[in-house]
Scaffold this active site. Structure first.
Site, PDB file in Angstrom:
ATOM      1  CG  ASP A   1      57.927  41.287  53.742  1.00  0.00           C
ATOM      2  OD1 ASP A   1      58.097  41.640  52.563  1.00  0.00           O
ATOM      3  OD2 ASP A   1      57.301  40.255  54.070  1.00  0.00           O
TER       4      ASP A   1
ATOM      5  CG  ASP B   1      60.256  51.710  42.423  1.00  0.00           C
ATOM      6  OD1 ASP B   1      59.377  51.006  41.898  1.00  0.00           O
ATOM      7  OD2 ASP B   1      61.399  51.279  42.718  1.00  0.00           O
TER       8      ASP B   1
ATOM      9  CD  GLU C   1      60.137  47.725  43.928  1.00  0.00           C
ATOM     10  OE1 GLU C   1      59.100  47.499  43.268  1.00  0.00           O
ATOM     11  OE2 GLU C   1      61.093  48.410  43.525  1.00  0.00           O
TER      12      GLU C   1
ATOM     13  CG  ASN D   1      63.547  41.356  48.788  1.00  0.00           C
ATOM     14  OD1 ASN D   1      63.288  41.336  49.976  1.00  0.00           O
ATOM     15  ND2 ASN D   1      62.648  41.652  47.876  1.00  0.00           N
TER      16      ASN D   1
HETATM   17  N1  LIG Z   1      60.396  41.747  50.679  1.00  0.00           N
HETATM   18  C1  LIG Z   1      59.554  41.970  49.693  1.00  0.00           C
HETATM   19  N2  LIG Z   1      60.014  42.107  48.445  1.00  0.00           N
HETATM   20  C2  LIG Z   1      59.167  42.346  47.434  1.00  0.00           C
HETATM   21  C3  LIG Z   1      57.783  42.424  47.661  1.00  0.00           C
HETATM   22  N3  LIG Z   1      57.176  42.659  46.472  1.00  0.00           N
HETATM   23  C4  LIG Z   1      58.156  42.726  45.533  1.00  0.00           C
HETATM   24  N4  LIG Z   1      59.365  42.530  46.125  1.00  0.00           N
HETATM   25  C5  LIG Z   1      60.683  42.521  45.503  1.00  0.00           C
HETATM   26  O1  LIG Z   1      61.028  43.830  45.090  1.00  0.00           O
HETATM   27  C6  LIG Z   1      62.079  43.700  44.140  1.00  0.00           C
HETATM   28  C7  LIG Z   1      61.908  44.731  43.052  1.00  0.00           C
HETATM   29  O2  LIG Z   1      63.005  44.656  42.219  1.00  0.00           O
HETATM   30  P1  LIG Z   1      63.157  45.485  40.896  1.00  0.00           P
HETATM   31  O3  LIG Z   1      61.807  45.703  40.278  1.00  0.00           O
HETATM   32  O4  LIG Z   1      64.199  44.819  40.076  1.00  0.00           O
HETATM   33  O5  LIG Z   1      63.607  46.910  41.361  1.00  0.00           O
HETATM   34  P2  LIG Z   1      64.826  47.385  42.233  1.00  0.00           P
HETATM   35  O6  LIG Z   1      65.781  46.318  42.612  1.00  0.00           O
HETATM   36  O7  LIG Z   1      64.231  48.155  43.380  1.00  0.00           O
HETATM   37  O8  LIG Z   1      65.553  48.365  41.250  1.00  0.00           O
HETATM   38  P3  LIG Z   1      65.137  49.824  40.810  1.00  0.00           P
HETATM   39  O9  LIG Z   1      63.675  49.993  41.081  1.00  0.00           O
HETATM   40  O10 LIG Z   1      65.419  49.878  39.351  1.00  0.00           O
HETATM   41  O11 LIG Z   1      65.967  50.767  41.594  1.00  0.00           O
HETATM   42  C8  LIG Z   1      62.070  42.248  43.648  1.00  0.00           C
HETATM   43  O12 LIG Z   1      63.171  41.583  44.191  1.00  0.00           O
HETATM   44  C9  LIG Z   1      60.792  41.702  44.246  1.00  0.00           C
HETATM   45  O13 LIG Z   1      60.890  40.333  44.572  1.00  0.00           O
HETATM   46  C10 LIG Z   1      57.309  42.248  48.998  1.00  0.00           C
HETATM   47  O14 LIG Z   1      56.116  42.312  49.312  1.00  0.00           O
HETATM   48  N5  LIG Z   1      58.224  42.031  49.977  1.00  0.00           N
END
Ligand SMILES: Nc1nc2c(ncn2[C@@H]2O[C@H](COP(=O)(O)OP(=O)(O)OP(=O)(O)O)[C@@H](O)[C@H]2O)c(=O)[nH]1
Length: 301
Positions: A196, A179, A222, A187
């Site tokens: 992306d 992850d 992610e 983002n």
């Molecule tokens: N660009 C992009 N962003 C995505 C996609 N799918 C999910 N996301 C974003 O991935 C982010 C995941 O955030 P969180 O689940 O809070 O996790 P994190 O910020 O990585 O924090 P930790 O996992 O705790 O380290 C969110 O902002 C989602 O909008 C995608 O296909 N493309």
């Protein structure tokens, strides 16, 4: 054919769009019928009098002979599918489709003898278009559109299949969950499109660390998973560490932007009495540990 006189019957047969061959048990082309659709077939009439081994690559000729023998010995229709590369075929007419074509063949045992030998009727159909379409659809249904990795469903199916036969496997298999750390910040600061691009580059780096039998999938926004058949905990840990290091080693660049990125990973080994959800739960637990202990690290469960 009570209503048809021999002339009518001959005309109808000669105009059949799909081709039919009469082949003797030793692989001689005795007769060629129909096959007038030049969009789908070359003229096969020059084949008559030749043997399969003179016309086809030897492995294919031997395979056909075995299918003919089977149809005759079982006295049953054999339905087969095969590829033919037109460039490798001898003795067919020039006009017709090019490249590697996919055919369906129905091999029907005949009771009459031809030139004193048992024989079959081989009805063939060019199914290349349908076959390619099915292949494309299958790839689409198994793949994640953004990264080109397998999708969640494919991974779950693979785990399911593996576990249903796992008692026959001699070596351990492992699952790694990965992850991206703080991806929301990437983002939020740079926009979804940059996010992306970061995901794509992470996947490219991840894939450089895998063997051909390993299966990498995107299982969420992610979140990624790698299924490693034939990898014990130690081997899977080495792979996860290599992936973590190669992502940590240099920042991802998108245009002018330079972004340090790290990932956390959780690993578990599949047990023969596991079901899929037990495996996922353990990998998830290990990943959660990696996150809560500070991220950019690999943990096991
Ligand atoms: N660009 C992009 N962003 C995505 C996609 N799918 C999910 N996301 C974003 O991935 C982010 C995941 O955030 P969180 O689940 O809070 O996790 P994190 O910020 O990585 O924090 P930790 O996992 O705790 O380290 C969110 O902002 C989602 O909008 C995608 O296909 N493309």
């Amino acid at each position: 054919m009570e209503n048809l006189n021999p002339e009518q019957l001959s005309e109808v047969v000669s105009l059949l769009p799909d081709p039919a061959f009469i082949l003797s048990i030793d692989g001689k082309y005795i007769a060629y019928l129909g096959g007038v659709d030049r969009q789908a077939y070359h003229d096969g009439s020059p084949l008559v009098g030749h043997y399969l081994k003179d016309v086809l690559p030897i492995d294919k000729a031997l395979w056909f002979l075995s299918q003919i023998e089977k149809a005759i010995s079982d006295n049953e229709i054999q339905i087969v599918e095969y590829d033919l590369d037109i460039a490798e075929l001898n003795e067919v007419g020039r006009e017709g489709p090019e490249g590697v074509l996919r055919y369906e063949g129905k091999i029907v045992p005949l009771t009459s003898k031809f030139e004193g030998k048992r024989a079959v009727l081989l009805l063939t159909r060019n199914i290349t278009r349908r076959y390619k379409l099915e292949k494309q659809l299958r790839i689409l249904s198994e793949t994640d559109g953004l990264t080109g990795l397998f999708n969640r469903r494919f991974l779950l199916d693979t785990l399911e299949k593996y576990l249903s036969t796992s008692r026959y496997q001699s070596q351990a298999a492992s699952l790694i969950f990965l992850d991206v750390d703080f991806f929301k910040e990437i983002n939020d600061q740079n926009g979804h499109l940059v996010g992306d691009e970061v995901l794509k580059q992470i996947c490219q780096r991840l894939e450089t660390q895998l063997r051909t039998q390993d299966i990498a999938a995107r299982i969420g926004g992610e979140e990624f998973a790698v299924f490693l058949p034939e990898a014990c905990m130690e081997e899977a840990t080495r792979v996860a560490e290599r992936i973590r290091c190669i992502i940590d080693a240099s920042p991802v660049t998108v245009g002018e932007l330079i972004m340090p990125v790290t990932i956390s990973a959780g690993i578990t080994v599949l047990a023969s009495d596991d079901d899929v959800s037990q495996v996922l739960t353990r990998a998830d637990k290990a990943l959660y540990q990696a996150k809560s202990l500070g991220r950019n690290q690999v943990r096991r469960a």
